[in-house]
Design a protein around this motif. Sequence first.
Motif, mmCIF file in Angstrom:
data_model
loop_
_atom_site.group_PDB
_atom_site.id
_atom_site.type_symbol
_atom_site.label_atom_id
_atom_site.label_comp_id
_atom_site.label_asym_id
_atom_site.label_seq_id
_atom_site.Cartn_x
_atom_site.Cartn_y
_atom_site.Cartn_z
ATOM 1 N N SER A 65 0.805 -1.138 -0.118
ATOM 2 C CA SER A 65 0.345 -0.311 -0.095
ATOM 3 C C SER A 65 0.592 1.298 0.046
ATOM 4 O O SER A 65 1.512 1.121 0.487
ATOM 5 N N LEU A 66 0.726 2.184 -1.251
ATOM 6 C CA LEU A 66 1.960 3.226 -1.122
ATOM 7 C C LEU A 66 1.436 3.893 -1.957
ATOM 8 O O LEU A 66 0.065 4.544 -2.762
ATOM 9 N N HIS A 88 6.661 1.408 1.025
ATOM 10 C CA HIS A 88 7.747 1.282 1.839
ATOM 11 C C HIS A 88 9.023 0.654 2.017
ATOM 12 O O HIS A 88 8.962 -0.160 0.663
ATOM 13 N N GLY A 89 10.604 1.543 2.836
ATOM 14 C CA GLY A 89 11.314 1.137 2.412
ATOM 15 C C GLY A 89 11.997 -0.496 2.637
ATOM 16 O O GLY A 89 13.465 -0.613 3.302
ATOM 17 N N ASN A 90 11.314 -1.364 2.836
ATOM 18 C CA ASN A 90 11.497 -2.644 2.965
ATOM 19 C C ASN A 90 12.200 -3.024 1.552
ATOM 20 O O ASN A 90 12.025 -2.858 -0.003
ATOM 21 N N PRO A 91 13.826 -3.752 1.351
ATOM 22 C CA PRO A 91 14.128 -3.819 0.522
ATOM 23 C C PRO A 91 12.946 -4.832 0.128
ATOM 24 O O PRO A 91 13.473 -5.429 -1.782
ATOM 25 N N LEU A 92 12.894 -6.033 0.547
ATOM 26 C CA LEU A 92 12.512 -7.146 0.055
ATOM 27 C C LEU A 92 10.498 -6.893 -1.314
ATOM 28 O O LEU A 92 10.537 -6.479 -2.999
ATOM 29 N N ILE A 93 9.743 -5.653 -0.468
ATOM 30 C CA ILE A 93 8.701 -4.720 -1.475
ATOM 31 C C ILE A 93 9.261 -4.117 -2.154
ATOM 32 O O ILE A 93 8.857 -4.303 -3.883
ATOM 33 N N VAL A 94 11.022 -3.766 -2.494
ATOM 34 C CA VAL A 94 11.169 -2.871 -3.635
ATOM 35 C C VAL A 94 12.129 -3.657 -4.649
ATOM 36 O O VAL A 94 11.502 -3.257 -6.083
ATOM 37 N N LEU A 98 9.470 -3.842 -8.834
ATOM 38 C CA LEU A 98 10.606 -3.156 -9.760
ATOM 39 C C LEU A 98 10.354 -4.585 -10.765
ATOM 40 O O LEU A 98 10.563 -4.382 -12.302
ATOM 41 N N GLN A 99 10.449 -6.138 -9.872
ATOM 42 C CA GLN A 99 10.182 -6.782 -11.011
ATOM 43 C C GLN A 99 8.745 -7.366 -11.535
ATOM 44 O O GLN A 99 8.932 -7.224 -12.786
#
Length: 463
Positions: A65-66, A88-94, A98-99
């Motif tokens: 949710s962003l 949110h700045g969780n690398p998994l989310i990013v 991106l993918q």
Amino acid sequence: MDSLTIVAPMTPMGVSAVAALRVSGTHVRDVVRRLFGARAAENLVPRMANLGTARDPQTGKVLDSLLYIYFEAPNSYTGEDVLEVYPHGNPLIVRDLLQAIRSIEGVRLAEPGEYTRRAFLNGKMDLTQAESVADVIHSANRAELENAHRLLSGALSKKIATLTALVKDISARLELDVDFAEEEADPDFSGWKQKFENIRESIKGILNSFRGKANLSRLPLAVLYGAPNAGKSSLVNALLGEDRVLVSNVPGTTRDFVEVRLFLDGGEIRLIDTAGIADKATDELDALSMKKSREILDEADMKILVVDGNNSAGNKEGVILSEAQAESKDLKPDFVVVSKSDLAANVIARSEATKQSLDTSHLNVSSKTGEGLDDLKKVMNAILFKKSENAEDLWITSEREKSCLEEALAGVDRVLDLLEKNPAVELLAFEMQLVRRALQSITGEISSEDILQSIFAGFCIGK
């Protein structure tokens, strides 16, 4: 530049409260539709922040949710349709987000500097401004940052544009004389020498302002030195506000130098705590430590002598350094700090010779109570980040721009030589064409694919 839409993170990898991704190109609305649904794509309003739930276009899985913001072409950084997404700045989310965006047809990962390159190609900025974007990001101190902002705002571009317009006008007149050379008398070049000399001085003025990025990227170096147990390590910890260096009451605890980074108002500096320097070494290791301390002092931009203010005036060894040491050029300080001001009256005992050789300002400091720390930082900032006499001065940092200016200057020199020896209008017109092209290359009015590739290859992927 191909027609594919590009995507890349705008923030570095790592855990943070918020991250940011940028999408730019013709498929932005399709990206919104695939991530947030058809209604979100239909109701897009430029520059309005929207809260939405992003889902994977392939599986429908909730990604986050962003917030997202749409910028409609040409009113965006790149001049294209742009979507900025703030998960949110969780690398998994990013990574998942991106993918998911890359999986959409017509979208690929951006190349280094491609956003700024598209901004240049779409007329949002010239090449000098595009190059200054990297300077804004990587400036190591406030003066460099302010200069980068001046370049980005077009201060250099305006100077080059004024010069180029003048050269174009002269070139046009020369070429007109070439076209009608058979119909008219020899051109009158009286007064032209002064015009070319004025152009030459303007080019030299800009060229002389060049500062190489290698020198600019070097952080100023401040070195703390003094007798063993003078309080150097405690002072480093107090300046940093944390225990970074081992502190002990036993003299000689610091055997090797310790380097840390310290932020001052003017920018970041390197601060080094050295091993104590005494009249005589206690052992071979102690001798090597003192030798290393002297070598580091040779590199220092600011030498700070730390004096133990808790020593008594009758100490035969001297409170500062011995007279022989004090007279040594490499040990002459730029500033003296009297430490441990909370423990004693801080009377500095010196012989007359020592007074003369260490005739410099000093400041009482307590690493325990914080007395004098702010004043010391101000002194360091004033010495290490000296302000320019003219705050509006700007300098160039690009080797490419320097090379173009040198080429233009050489052309003007050839023109002045021709005026003296052989003022043939055809030769003058040819040389001024070269000068004009060199100046136009600075702002990218004339550019090649190879030049653009070399410039933007050094940018980060998200810029």
